[in-house]
Enzyme design. Structure first.
Site, PDB file in Angstrom:
ATOM      1  N   ASP A 183       0.827  -1.205   0.000  1.00  0.00           N
ATOM      2  CA  ASP A 183       0.000   0.000   0.000  1.00  0.00           C
ATOM      3  C   ASP A 183       0.865   1.261   0.000  1.00  0.00           C
ATOM      4  OD1 ASP A 183      -2.495   1.039  -0.027  1.00  0.00           O
ATOM      5  OD2 ASP A 183      -2.789   1.005   2.138  1.00  0.00           O
TER       6      ASP A 183
HETATM    7  C1  LIG Z   1       4.884  -8.069 -11.465  1.00  0.00           C
HETATM    8  C2  LIG Z   1       4.535  -7.374 -10.209  1.00  0.00           C
HETATM    9  C3  LIG Z   1       4.496  -8.183  -8.977  1.00  0.00           C
HETATM   10  C4  LIG Z   1       4.292  -6.054 -10.234  1.00  0.00           C
HETATM   11  C5  LIG Z   1       3.861  -5.297  -9.061  1.00  0.00           C
HETATM   12  C6  LIG Z   1       3.942  -3.809  -9.298  1.00  0.00           C
HETATM   13  C7  LIG Z   1       3.340  -3.083  -8.111  1.00  0.00           C
HETATM   14  C8  LIG Z   1       4.249  -2.460  -7.113  1.00  0.00           C
HETATM   15  C9  LIG Z   1       1.990  -3.058  -7.975  1.00  0.00           C
HETATM   16  C10 LIG Z   1       1.270  -2.391  -6.858  1.00  0.00           C
HETATM   17  C11 LIG Z   1      -0.181  -2.217  -7.263  1.00  0.00           C
HETATM   18  C12 LIG Z   1      -1.038  -1.488  -6.299  1.00  0.00           C
HETATM   19  C13 LIG Z   1      -2.421  -1.249  -6.758  1.00  0.00           C
HETATM   20  C14 LIG Z   1      -0.575  -1.093  -5.086  1.00  0.00           C
HETATM   21  C15 LIG Z   1      -1.333  -0.289  -4.104  1.00  0.00           C
HETATM   22  O1  LIG Z   1      -0.827   1.064  -4.088  1.00  0.00           O
HETATM   23  P1  LIG Z   1      -1.778   2.200  -4.557  1.00  0.00           P
HETATM   24  O2  LIG Z   1      -1.689   2.340  -6.049  1.00  0.00           O
HETATM   25  O3  LIG Z   1      -3.165   1.886  -4.042  1.00  0.00           O
HETATM   26  O4  LIG Z   1      -1.243   3.521  -3.878  1.00  0.00           O
HETATM   27  P2  LIG Z   1      -1.952   4.340  -2.695  1.00  0.00           P
HETATM   28  O5  LIG Z   1      -2.160   3.377  -1.570  1.00  0.00           O
HETATM   29  O6  LIG Z   1      -0.979   5.420  -2.358  1.00  0.00           O
HETATM   30  O7  LIG Z   1      -3.240   4.881  -3.237  1.00  0.00           O
END
Ligand SMILES: CC(C)=CCC/C(C)=C/CC/C(C)=C/COP(=O)(O)OP(=O)(O)O
Length: 290
Positions: free
Chosen positions: A42
């Site tokens: 997160d």
């Molecule tokens: C191949 C592989 C494993 C790739 C992974 C790449 C990666 C780090 C994905 C995270 C995706 C995600 C929706 C995370 C939540 O942070 P958020 O976007 O909700 O950010 P926030 O909590 O600040 O809103």
């Protein structure tokens, strides 16, 4: 010249930190080490804002943090890791954001399975868990290629949950369990000469064996390839599970450091391992009781 010197200093720094890590891990290995750690990554967008980065760069930084964390976990002796990479609910984000996350996902999946990648160097087998039908053809093919390419690796397992929610996983497992019981019943049907159903062949089982039970659901969960997690780490200080591993987390330790996911580091892992070791006997007893 400066470049060469810079590289040397970089290597030296890497060697020293690797040595310090090995020393810390040998001490931690005196106690019990969890076999499975799961991560809710997160805070990537918030990191991007905090650092004034471009949209998407927070997720790129998040991927680098993931690679480091995987390296630490496997060096420590953790056999299974799981990451919540994209939930079914994440499809409700702006279409542009979903598209760029999917593009990043595809690029990083291919990167993970290159010959020299950490996955191959450490012998990690990759599974993608979730409702993969919801992914675009390109991302699903990349995921399937990665699973095939790493199927010979057996030292550790990485489960990447995409198009995943726990409630969807449970519904899927219950449906599969019912199908299995139905198939069994259909095989035992006895029909008369006119083809009408007249009864079921005896199979020596009692009535309860025709009901879906805990072990049936367990067997059909996407995550049945690994033991339940010992620890779930959710960054950015949130203490919600957000529909992640609800079935599997009955007795696991939850840890929510305030760091955003790209800021997670070795210190967070050490802290949670010490906490796990302090609570080990209690957690073990709880697991046994259930
Ligand atoms: C191949 C592989 C494993 C790739 C992974 C790449 C990666 C780090 C994905 C995270 C995706 C995600 C929706 C995370 C939540 O942070 P958020 O976007 O909700 O950010 P926030 O909590 O600040 O809103």
């Amino acid at each position: 010249m400066e470049g060469v010197n810079g590289k040397r200093v970089g290597h030296l720094f890497e060697n020293i930190s690797s040595f310090v890590r090995q020393c810390i891990f040998s001490v931690l290995n005196v106690g019990p080490v969890p076999s499975h750690i799961a991560f809710i990554m997160d805070g990537n967008r918030r990191y991007s804002k905090k650092q004034n980065l471009l949209d998407g760069d927070g997720h790129r930084a998040g991927f680098s943090a993931l690679i480091n964390m995987l390296k630490y976990c496997y060096e420590l002796g953790v056999k299974y890791t799981t990451v919540y990479a994209f939930s079914i609910d994440n499809f409700k984000r702006r279409p542009g954001e979903v598209a760029s996350l999917m593009k990043l996902m595809q690029e990083k999946i291919d990167e993970l399975t290159q010959e020299e990648s950490i996955v191959n160097r450490l012998g990690i087998r990759i599974y993608f868990q979730g409702n993969l039908k919801l992914l675009s053809d390109c991302v699903r093919s990349a995921a399937e290629r990665a699973m095939v390419k790493t199927s010979g690796n057996s030292r550790a397992v990485l489960s990447i949950c995409v198009a995943y929610t726990s409630t969807d996983e449970i519904v899927h497992a219950v449906q599969e369990s019912c199908e299995e019981i139905w198939d069994d019943i259909r095989k035992r049907e006895v029909n008369n000469a006119e083809g009408n159903f007249v009864g079921l062949k005896e199979n020596g089982k009692d009535e309860n064996e025709h009901r879906v039970g805990l072990t049936d659901v367990d067997r059909h969960l996407y995550m049945s390839v690994c033991p339940d997690p010992d620890i779930i780490i959710r960054t950015s200080g949130a203490t919600r599970l957000s529909n992640f591993l609800l079935w599997q987390s009955a007795h696991c330790l939850l840890y929510s450091p305030t760091a955003l996911w790209p800021e997670i580091g070795l210190r967070h892992l050490i802290r949670v391992i010490l906490d796990f070791q302090r609570n080990y006997l209690y957690l073990k007893a709880k697991k046994k009781e259930s």
